[in-house]
Structures are given as C-alpha cells and as structure tokens.
Design an enzyme around this catalytic site. Structure first.
Site, PDB file in Angstrom:
ATOM      1  N   ASP A 141      -1.541   8.775   9.148  1.00 39.14           N
ATOM      2  CA  ASP A 141      -1.504   7.396   9.640  1.00 39.14           C
ATOM      3  C   ASP A 141      -0.221   6.667   9.247  1.00 39.14           C
ATOM      4  OD1 ASP A 141      -1.892   7.058   6.951  1.00 39.14           O
ATOM      5  OD2 ASP A 141      -3.819   6.009   7.114  1.00 39.14           O
ATOM      6  N   HIS A 143       1.099   6.365   6.181  1.00 39.87           N
ATOM      7  CA  HIS A 143       1.175   5.759   4.847  1.00 39.87           C
ATOM      8  C   HIS A 143       2.129   6.541   3.951  1.00 39.87           C
ATOM      9  CE1 HIS A 143      -2.100   8.706   3.746  1.00 39.87           C
ATOM     10  NE2 HIS A 143      -1.402   8.741   2.625  1.00 39.87           N
ATOM     11  N   GLU A 148      -1.374   2.020   2.381  1.00 40.44           N
ATOM     12  CA  GLU A 148      -2.133   2.292   3.590  1.00 40.44           C
ATOM     13  C   GLU A 148      -1.705   1.359   4.727  1.00 40.44           C
ATOM     14  OE1 GLU A 148      -3.904   4.872   3.433  1.00 40.44           O
ATOM     15  OE2 GLU A 148      -5.240   4.970   1.712  1.00 40.44           O
TER      16      GLU A 148
END
Length: 267
Positions: A141, A143, A148
């Site tokens: 994703d 990160h 995050e």
C-alpha cells in the site's frame, strides 16, 4: 529522483549493497566522524544484507565507524523474540559484520514512555547531524516503515496503530495468526526519513507495482506515503522488472536509458 530498473531482485540486492559500500568508502568514516546509515527490516532488504555481508567478508568495506538507526520496532514484543526487529537485525546483519554494539540504534518498544523514547531517538539522530543514507522498503500500500496510508508527510518518530492490511501481511511471520501480531509499533516519521542526506528505496515484485507507480508517476499524496520521496533532493528507487508493470512504457524506457551505466554495472 533516480529510478534504477533492474531485471530481478538479485540484481537489486547487488546494486543496493554496492551503493551502500561505495557511499561508506567515499565518506572515509572515522570514530569521530562516522557514516550514519538508516536501515529497514522485512523481506525486501534481506538479500541486500546478505550481499553486504559478502562484501564485508571480501574486505571491501568495514562497518567499524558506521552508526546505524533502524526504522521501526514493534511495541510490547521482547527484544529476544524471534520476530522482533532487534532479532531480525542481529540475526541477518549485525552479528556478521564488525559494527560495534554502541553504534547500533533500534527503537525500544518495551519502554514505559513511548513518547519519551521517540523524542530520544530523534535527538540521537540529530546529535550526529543527519543520516547520510537511509535505505528503506515499501509495503504493497506504499507505506514506508510503519507510516501507513494517511500518515502525515511532516510526521516525526512516534507510536502508530497498524492497519488491518499490515497485520495480515505481517502475520506470515507469526504462524499466520493475526492475533499474535503486535497492534502498535514505534516508527520514524516521514519527515525523519526525508531529513536524510540520501534515501534509497528497494521495490521488488509485481505486488509492489502500484506502489512504484504512485512513487514515480503519481502526485504527492498522503494516502501513498511512498510518493513523499518526490520531495527529496537526493532519492533513489531501485526496482526489479515485475515491480514496473504499472509504469508507462516510456517511463521505464526513459530511466533505462538515463541510468544505462548504473544498470550495466550489475549485469
């Protein structure tokens, strides 16, 4: 930003390890003027650590005057736990090179005051002036460390709650039992990373293709932490062919031609 598109993850490991060695040797570190190196954990950098160990064993580099700062550590996991990042770093790197124990810095996830520990870590980094080279990996994703999606791009070292996706991804290290994965971690911030003199990210595998696209072709976006690398004055992304699947053909062609010398150095 430099993008080094290589054939496979073996070439990524060789290129990134040699780049670190070249930077250390060019710096000519001493005890009073050490080279400061930022390091990640995870599957992607494992082969780079193996290559660094080989280069050390071949007498190509010494880590005697290198100071390291790791990106993150789980909260509440004992240092001696096999899945702690302390254990990871010692088992996969530190125990195999000549770095002094006093030069190793890893966040303490078992301290009673997490905020104080994070402030101490930031101050320790600043005491050396800056991190000369920070190597990192990237999640599916986008990160970096445990920053995050939706993390502040001006964030500093702090405690973070891990997302469900990260808990699931990391459960492979905990007998595929999500309930065993720590829910919190201490992590450097995005701004902490961007303060480094140079940042080198390793992105490999088709599952990281969207993250690489966001990093190179997308707009700077807090939902894709990796896109913050566009703001850095001296950043390098080293990737393999599967990771480039979502990039435009002309983008890959451009960087392949631009970095022809660097690419051929590992072929």
């Amino acid at each position: 930003m430099r993008l080094i598109p290589l054939k496979n993850d073996e070439q990524v490991a060789k290129w990134s390890a040699q780049h670190i060695v070249d930077r250390i040797n060019a710096f000519n570190p001493t005890e009073d003027h050490p080279f400061v190196l930022g390091l990640p954990t995870g599957g992607t950098p494992l082969k780079t650590y193996r290559e660094l160990i080989k280069l050390y064993q071949a007498g190509k580099v010494s880590f005697k005057h290198v100071v390291t700062f790791n990106m993150d550590e789980y909260v509440g996991l004992p240092k001696e736990h096999p899945q702690s990042y302390h254990s990871f770093m010692y088992n996969n790197f530190f125990n195999h090179v000549d770095i002094p124990e006093k030069n190793i810095n890893i966040l303490d996830g078992n301290t009673p005051d997490h905020d104080a520990e994070c402030r101490r870590y930031e101050e320790k980094i600043k005491s050396y002036g800056k991190i000369n080279l920070f190597m990192g990996g990237v999640g599916v994703d986008g990160h970096i460390a445990f920053n995050e999606p939706a993390s502040s791009l001006s964030s500093r070292t702090r405690i973070k709650t891990l997302t469900p996706d990260t808990l699931i991804a990391n459960s492979r290290f905990f007998n595929n039992d999500v309930s065993q994965v720590p829910k919190y971690a201490l992590t450097i911030g995005v701004a902490t990373l961007l303060d480094a003199e140079e940042v080198m990210l390793l992105i490999t595998g088709h599952q990281k293709a969207l993250a690489l696209q966001a990093c190179v072709e997308g707009a700077v976006n807090h939902l894709w932490t990796v896109s913050a690398l566009q703001l850095h004055r001296h950043s390098i992304v080293v990737c393999d062919e599967p990771a480039t699947q979502e990039l435009k053909v002309k983008t890959v062609k451009y960087f392949t031609e631009l970095e022809a010398y660097a690419i051929h150095s590992v072929i």
